[in-house]
Motif scaffolding. Structure first.
Motif, PDB file in Angstrom:
ATOM      1  N   CYS A  19      24.433   0.066 -73.095  1.00 58.03           N
ATOM      2  CA  CYS A  19      25.261  -1.251 -73.396  1.00 58.03           C
ATOM      3  C   CYS A  19      24.248  -2.455 -73.374  1.00 58.03           C
ATOM      4  CB  CYS A  19      26.267  -1.271 -72.389  1.00 58.03           C
ATOM      5  SG  CYS A  19      27.218  -2.771 -72.628  1.00 58.03           S
ATOM      6  N   CYS A  21      25.728  -5.470 -73.606  1.00 53.59           N
ATOM      7  CA  CYS A  21      26.530  -6.696 -73.408  1.00 53.59           C
ATOM      8  C   CYS A  21      25.897  -7.665 -72.540  1.00 53.59           C
ATOM      9  CB  CYS A  21      28.005  -6.212 -72.948  1.00 53.59           C
ATOM     10  SG  CYS A  21      28.002  -5.836 -71.263  1.00 53.59           S
ATOM     11  N   CYS A  24      25.288  -6.425 -69.062  1.00 55.04           N
ATOM     12  CA  CYS A  24      24.386  -5.435 -68.874  1.00 55.04           C
ATOM     13  C   CYS A  24      23.021  -5.898 -69.184  1.00 55.04           C
ATOM     14  CB  CYS A  24      24.648  -4.180 -69.577  1.00 55.04           C
ATOM     15  SG  CYS A  24      25.799  -3.263 -69.194  1.00 55.04           S
ATOM     16  N   ASN A 278      31.599  -2.692 -67.147  1.00 55.15           N
ATOM     17  CA  ASN A 278      30.578  -3.301 -67.324  1.00 55.15           C
ATOM     18  C   ASN A 278      30.747  -4.799 -68.043  1.00 55.15           C
ATOM     19  OD1 ASN A 278      29.162  -2.498 -70.138  1.00 55.15           O
ATOM     20  ND2 ASN A 278      29.828  -0.429 -68.966  1.00 55.15           N
ATOM     21  N   THR A 279      31.607  -4.379 -68.906  1.00 55.10           N
ATOM     22  CA  THR A 279      31.851  -5.702 -69.776  1.00 55.10           C
ATOM     23  C   THR A 279      32.858  -6.850 -69.392  1.00 55.10           C
ATOM     24  OG1 THR A 279      33.700  -4.469 -70.680  1.00 55.10           O
ATOM     25  CG2 THR A 279      31.547  -4.334 -72.003  1.00 55.10           C
TER      26      THR A 279
HETATM   27 ZN   LIG Z   1      27.579  -3.738 -70.903  1.00 49.33          ZN
END
Ligand SMILES: [Zn+2]
Length: 309
Positions: A19, A21, A24, A278-279
């Motif tokens: 990821c 994003c 991250c 995590n987003t």
């Molecule tokens: Zn992420």
């Protein structure tokens, strides 16, 4: 009862290996205002010597090493972990069982449907059955309280009761197998505590909030609640495709139908979001989402937290 939050992230952890994003990327760059997190894992104990896991995360090895109470005692090849209670058959929730395959006696509590998926359909779990009395599988029905015992059958004093929260089994479960399983055993919330003591409610995957769930939540002293996604279309916006939060079995935190609004009337429990993807922008302590959640009286779980109930 002592409760330790060994991991507080949703599946994939934070940051997640594939990821990029904004969250991250910022963690990897060292510019993030907030904490990295491992995949959701709770441990509970009545005496701080024998511990039961709620789920078994893929990050369990590192989580055990980061937690002194879970280290083997001097001179004995024997872990203080005596058992686990499973809430579903998700990979992120059961993979850690395979990390516990060193012939250590364990008692694993699971709904019958979840036990069948793991032991009858996934031959790798036979590594937990290489010798007699390695893993003792103990099935439980939802809604009925049961005591947590060590592999020798000694009562820990801890009690557990499961609530049916979701009806979706993981995608790896075949259609023919799914036809044989009970829908009400697919995804559970766990209520745990000493018989005379306070109660912890662990609900890492909540597809919808109804009256029954509100009642159970208000009766808990500490509520560890599904904080996976901030908004329903969070993954679609970041990936360009995919499923909504609700399609994945998670009510989002924000919006009029989200948990922040729907659970605003709860006054009794300490309210803590856990299983955070995590987003989710509320991980960013410099952002407005984090401030909104904290001002609403919620906490956002971090790896390593512990409390006594
Ligand atoms: Zn992420």
């Amino acid at each position: 009862m002592r409760v330790k939050i060994l991991g507080s992230a949703a599946g994939g952890g934070f940051p997640q290996w594939n990821c990029a994003c904004p969250n991250c990327r910022a963690v990897r760059a060292g510019t993030f205002r907030g904490k990295a997190r491992s995949q959701a894992q709770i441990a509970i104990s009545a005496d701080s010597r024998s511990w039961f896991l709620l789920g078994a995360s893929p990050d369990l090895r590192g989580q055990i090493e980061a937690t002194a109470e879970l280290h083997p005692r001097e001179g004995v090849r024997q872990s203080p972990i005596v058992g686990a209670v499973l809430a579903n058959a998700d990979v992120d929730h059961v993979l850690g069982l395979l990390l516990l395959r060193e012939l250590q006696p364990l008692r694993v509590y699971a709904a019958e449907s979840v036990r069948r998926i793991l032991t009858e359909d996934n031959s790798m779990f036979a590594m937990l059955q290489r010798v007699p009395a390695q893993v003792t599988w103990t099935s439980f029905p939802p809604r009925t309280e049961f005591s947590l015992q060590n592999p020798a059958g000694e009562d820990s004093g801890l009690r557990c009761r499961a609530l049916s929260l979701g009806t979706h089994y993981p995608a790896y479960v075949s259609a023919s197998r799914q036809d044989e399983l009970k829908l009400g055993e697919a995804s559970l919330g766990l209520i745990v505590g000493l018989s005379s003591g306070k109660r912890l409610a662990y609900m890492p995957a909540v597809p919808q909030i109804d009256e029954a769930l509100l009642k159970e939540s208000e009766a808990a002293d500490v509520l560890l609640f599904d904080g996976t996604f901030w908004s329903d279309d969070e993954l679609i916006r970041i990936q360009g495709s995919g499923q909504t939060a609700r399609q994945m079995g998670h009510v989002p935190v924000s919006s009029a139908e989200g948990s922040l609004v729907q659970l605003a009337g709860l006054h009794h429990p300490r309210k803590i979001y856990v299983h955070i993807n995590n987003t989710n922008p509320m991980l960013n302590e410099a952002g407005p989402e984090y401030r909104q959640v904290r001002e609403a009286g919620w906490e956002i779980a971090e790896d390593g937290w512990q409390f006594d109930l």
